[in-house]
Design a protein around this motif. Structure first.
Motif, PDB file in Angstrom:
ATOM      1  N   ALA A  86      51.954  18.370  20.125  1.00  0.00           N
ATOM      2  CA  ALA A  86      51.667  19.093  18.889  1.00  0.00           C
ATOM      3  C   ALA A  86      51.734  18.159  17.697  1.00  0.00           C
ATOM      4  O   ALA A  86      50.866  18.191  16.819  1.00  0.00           O
ATOM      5  N   ALA A  87      52.756  17.309  17.674  1.00  0.00           N
ATOM      6  CA  ALA A  87      52.881  16.356  16.570  1.00  0.00           C
ATOM      7  C   ALA A  87      51.896  15.205  16.707  1.00  0.00           C
ATOM      8  O   ALA A  87      51.201  14.852  15.740  1.00  0.00           O
ATOM      9  N   ARG A  88      51.796  14.609  17.899  1.00  0.00           N
ATOM     10  CA  ARG A  88      50.956  13.431  18.093  1.00  0.00           C
ATOM     11  C   ARG A  88      49.485  13.735  17.850  1.00  0.00           C
ATOM     12  O   ARG A  88      48.801  13.020  17.106  1.00  0.00           O
ATOM     13  N   ASP A  89      48.970  14.797  18.479  1.00  0.00           N
ATOM     14  CA  ASP A  89      47.555  15.115  18.343  1.00  0.00           C
ATOM     15  C   ASP A  89      47.220  15.592  16.930  1.00  0.00           C
ATOM     16  O   ASP A  89      46.146  15.278  16.400  1.00  0.00           O
ATOM     17  N   THR A  90      48.140  16.337  16.331  1.00  0.00           N
ATOM     18  CA  THR A  90      47.894  16.773  14.959  1.00  0.00           C
ATOM     19  C   THR A  90      47.886  15.585  14.015  1.00  0.00           C
ATOM     20  O   THR A  90      47.070  15.524  13.078  1.00  0.00           O
ATOM     21  N   ASP A  91      48.762  14.624  14.244  1.00  0.00           N
ATOM     22  CA  ASP A  91      48.775  13.418  13.407  1.00  0.00           C
ATOM     23  C   ASP A  91      47.451  12.669  13.503  1.00  0.00           C
ATOM     24  O   ASP A  91      46.912  12.207  12.488  1.00  0.00           O
ATOM     25  N   LEU A  92      46.927  12.528  14.709  1.00  0.00           N
ATOM     26  CA  LEU A  92      45.641  11.852  14.881  1.00  0.00           C
ATOM     27  C   LEU A  92      44.552  12.563  14.078  1.00  0.00           C
ATOM     28  O   LEU A  92      43.777  11.930  13.350  1.00  0.00           O
ATOM     29  N   PHE A  93      44.498  13.875  14.238  1.00  0.00           N
ATOM     30  CA  PHE A  93      43.474  14.665  13.546  1.00  0.00           C
ATOM     31  C   PHE A  93      43.691  14.619  12.035  1.00  0.00           C
ATOM     32  O   PHE A  93      42.740  14.443  11.257  1.00  0.00           O
ATOM     33  N   ARG A  94      44.933  14.780  11.603  1.00  0.00           N
ATOM     34  CA  ARG A  94      45.238  14.769  10.168  1.00  0.00           C
ATOM     35  C   ARG A  94      44.920  13.411   9.548  1.00  0.00           C
ATOM     36  O   ARG A  94      44.313  13.338   8.465  1.00  0.00           O
ATOM     37  N   ASN A  95      45.310  12.345  10.217  1.00  0.00           N
ATOM     38  CA  ASN A  95      45.033  11.003   9.683  1.00  0.00           C
ATOM     39  C   ASN A  95      43.537  10.791   9.490  1.00  0.00           C
ATOM     40  O   ASN A  95      43.091  10.264   8.460  1.00  0.00           O
ATOM     41  N   ALA A  96      42.761  11.183  10.515  1.00  0.00           N
ATOM     42  CA  ALA A  96      41.311  10.980  10.457  1.00  0.00           C
ATOM     43  C   ALA A  96      40.675  11.834   9.360  1.00  0.00           C
ATOM     44  O   ALA A  96      39.890  11.350   8.540  1.00  0.00           O
ATOM     45  N   MET A  97      41.016  13.112   9.337  1.00  0.00           N
ATOM     46  CA  MET A  97      40.395  14.016   8.373  1.00  0.00           C
ATOM     47  C   MET A  97      40.834  13.726   6.941  1.00  0.00           C
ATOM     48  O   MET A  97      40.037  13.857   6.003  1.00  0.00           O
ATOM     49  N   THR A  98      42.074  13.329   6.772  1.00  0.00           N
ATOM     50  CA  THR A  98      42.569  13.011   5.434  1.00  0.00           C
ATOM     51  C   THR A  98      41.809  11.822   4.847  1.00  0.00           C
ATOM     52  O   THR A  98      41.604  11.735   3.628  1.00  0.00           O
ATOM     53  N   ALA A  99      41.339  10.931   5.710  1.00  0.00           N
ATOM     54  CA  ALA A  99      40.589   9.761   5.251  1.00  0.00           C
ATOM     55  C   ALA A  99      39.113  10.059   5.043  1.00  0.00           C
ATOM     56  O   ALA A  99      38.520   9.667   4.032  1.00  0.00           O
ATOM     57  N   ILE A 100      38.493  10.767   5.979  1.00  0.00           N
ATOM     58  CA  ILE A 100      37.037  10.913   5.942  1.00  0.00           C
ATOM     59  C   ILE A 100      36.566  12.077   5.082  1.00  0.00           C
ATOM     60  O   ILE A 100      35.512  12.004   4.446  1.00  0.00           O
ATOM     61  N   GLU A 101      37.329  13.168   5.015  1.00  0.00           N
ATOM     62  CA  GLU A 101      36.846  14.358   4.300  1.00  0.00           C
ATOM     63  C   GLU A 101      36.652  14.136   2.803  1.00  0.00           C
ATOM     64  O   GLU A 101      35.568  14.435   2.268  1.00  0.00           O
ATOM     65  N   PRO A 102      37.634  13.585   2.086  1.00  0.00           N
ATOM     66  CA  PRO A 102      37.422  13.402   0.644  1.00  0.00           C
ATOM     67  C   PRO A 102      36.381  12.338   0.306  1.00  0.00           C
ATOM     68  O   PRO A 102      35.850  12.314  -0.806  1.00  0.00           O
ATOM     69  N   ALA A 103      36.076  11.478   1.277  1.00  0.00           N
ATOM     70  CA  ALA A 103      35.089  10.417   1.046  1.00  0.00           C
ATOM     71  C   ALA A 103      33.678  10.849   1.420  1.00  0.00           C
ATOM     72  O   ALA A 103      32.752  10.047   1.345  1.00  0.00           O
ATOM     73  N   SER A 104      33.494  12.113   1.844  1.00  0.00           N
ATOM     74  CA  SER A 104      32.200  12.594   2.354  1.00  0.00           C
ATOM     75  C   SER A 104      31.696  13.762   1.505  1.00  0.00           C
ATOM     76  O   SER A 104      31.845  14.928   1.879  1.00  0.00           O
ATOM     77  N   PRO A 105      31.084  13.483   0.374  1.00  0.00           N
ATOM     78  CA  PRO A 105      30.631  14.560  -0.529  1.00  0.00           C
ATOM     79  C   PRO A 105      29.536  15.433   0.057  1.00  0.00           C
ATOM     80  O   PRO A 105      29.337  16.564  -0.400  1.00  0.00           O
ATOM     81  N   ASN A 106      28.822  14.935   1.097  1.00  0.00           N
ATOM     82  CA  ASN A 106      27.735  15.706   1.708  1.00  0.00           C
ATOM     83  C   ASN A 106      28.167  16.405   2.992  1.00  0.00           C
ATOM     84  O   ASN A 106      27.313  16.881   3.755  1.00  0.00           O
ATOM     85  N   LEU A 107      29.475  16.495   3.227  1.00  0.00           N
ATOM     86  CA  LEU A 107      29.967  17.101   4.467  1.00  0.00           C
ATOM     87  C   LEU A 107      29.508  18.552   4.566  1.00  0.00           C
ATOM     88  O   LEU A 107      29.643  19.326   3.624  1.00  0.00           O
ATOM     89  N   VAL A 108      28.977  18.891   5.759  1.00  0.00           N
ATOM     90  CA  VAL A 108      28.456  20.232   6.011  1.00  0.00           C
ATOM     91  C   VAL A 108      29.346  21.004   6.971  1.00  0.00           C
ATOM     92  O   VAL A 108      29.614  22.193   6.771  1.00  0.00           O
ATOM     93  N   HIS A 109      29.827  20.327   8.031  1.00  0.00           N
ATOM     94  CA  HIS A 109      30.524  21.060   9.086  1.00  0.00           C
ATOM     95  C   HIS A 109      31.494  20.158   9.843  1.00  0.00           C
ATOM     96  O   HIS A 109      31.210  18.975  10.061  1.00  0.00           O
TER      97      HIS A 109
END
Length: 349
Positions: A86-109
């Motif tokens: 729960a912690a390990r997999d969530t950390d992987l997902f959180r780390n990735a999304m925290t980096a890519i989401e704010p840098a992607s103004p055209n994100l659709v889905h």
């Protein structure tokens, strides 16, 4: 129209690999696979190395992917106990999304891959057929923490999300977590020893109801959910659409390998296969097969896990149908088709 730019996070496993190949076939997609190791399959997608357990590496690599329109999460932590995931997999997902989401103004889905453990399939008998609206079980469950983080991140944003829930994903790839693979190796060794093909799980598991997900069907469902407005912000069970009992499927598998079906003999495959490397190597030499180390030929621990449930496992997929996804697969035919592919690859005789 904004160019479709897909990023497959954790894209070197079976689901991610087939997702990249599906987008190759569909065309019109600029695809990047993000993982620690390079892909070992044919694809036009580019590969970018990133350790998603490292927030700084995510910020450096994923923070530079500003053109991204679609994110497919197919990654997971390996070598961890369930209580730690729960912690390990969530950390992987959180780390990735925290980096890519704010840098992607055209994100659709954003498409998040989950699974039948969402319903507590790994804990014991659960409500069947499982529906996407069913209550959660007592935590921990990394699917819950990932989902909660995703929904929180999506609040007030223009992009949508989807949650895909398959069960026992099966495909052509000779990757680690792929049930047809240990079945094929087990049958090959039994035939070499002149033994009937006995079901190695419990008697009750042999007679229980099960389901499966063809990886190609799953990938089509992921793409459909990511590009269909009516599917936005929904969870979907993504299984073949039928159910089976091993007691009826197992004889057909035995017939495929030219063997007698031997009923049930519960064994610990991980223990019983510990000394079978010389036998496997002999089969490989005799038939001129693709040299595959026995340690990579099958994941016996996963096979034990897959064959263990003595309770029904049924996921209702009518919600996806109501939303417009009409694809289905015959599970019995799926296994035979995958075994055929293993023969064409010279993995088994």
């Amino acid at each position: 129209m904004t160019k479709q730019v897909a990023v497959i996070l954790g894209g070197t496993g079976m689901v991610g690999a087939n997702m990249a190949q599906l987008l190759d076939q569909v065309g019109g997609w600029d695809v990047t696979i993000v993982s620690r190791r390079a892909p070992e399959f044919d694809t036009r997608a580019r590969h970018v190395a990133c350790d998603m357990s490292d927030p700084d590496d995510c910020a450096r690599v994923l923070g530079a992917m500003g053109a991204t329109t679609h994110i497919f999460w197919t990654g997971h932590a390996t070598g961890t106990r369930w209580v730690d995931k729960a912690a390990r997999d969530t950390d992987l997902f959180r780390n990735a999304m925290t980096a890519i989401e704010p840098a992607s103004p055209n994100l659709v889905h954003v498409c998040l891959l989950q699974g039948s453990k969402y319903y507590g399939r790994h804990l014991g008998p659960f409500k069947t057929p499982a529906k996407e609206s069913d209550a959660r079980h007592f935590p921990p469950n990394f699917y819950y923490t990932q989902e909660d983080f995703l929904k929180q991140l999506a609040q007030g944003k223009r992009w949508s999300w989807s949650l895909m829930r398959p069960h026992i994903v099966c495909g052509y790839a000779r990757t680690d977590i792929n049930l047809p693979k240990p079945i094929a190796v087990y049958a090959t060794l039994c035939r070499k020893l002149g033994l009937p093909l006995k079901f190695p799980g419990p008697e009750a598991a042999y007679r229980a109801v099960h389901c499966a997900s063809d990886v190609e069907l799953l990938n089509k469902g992921m793409l459909w959910a990511a590009t269909t407005p009516s599917a936005a912000n929904e969870a979907f069970n993504m299984v073949n659409g039928d159910h089976f009992r091993w007691q009826y499927l197992w004889p057909r598998i035995a017939e495929y390998f030219g063997m007698e079906a031997g009923g049930v003999q519960q064994i610990d495959l991980e223990l019983m296969m510990a000394d079978k490397e010389p036998l496997w190597d002999e089969v490989v030499r005799e038939h001129g097969l693709l040299p595959t180390p026995f340690s990579e030929a099958a994941n016996w621990s996963f096979a034990n896990y897959a064959f263990a449930p003595t309770w029904d496992i049924m996921l209702d997929n009518t919600k996806a149908r109501r939303h417009g996804f009409q694809e289905f697969v015959d599970s019995e035919d799926m296994f035979i088709r995958i075994f055929d592919s293993f023969r064409r690859q010279r993995f088994i005789p």
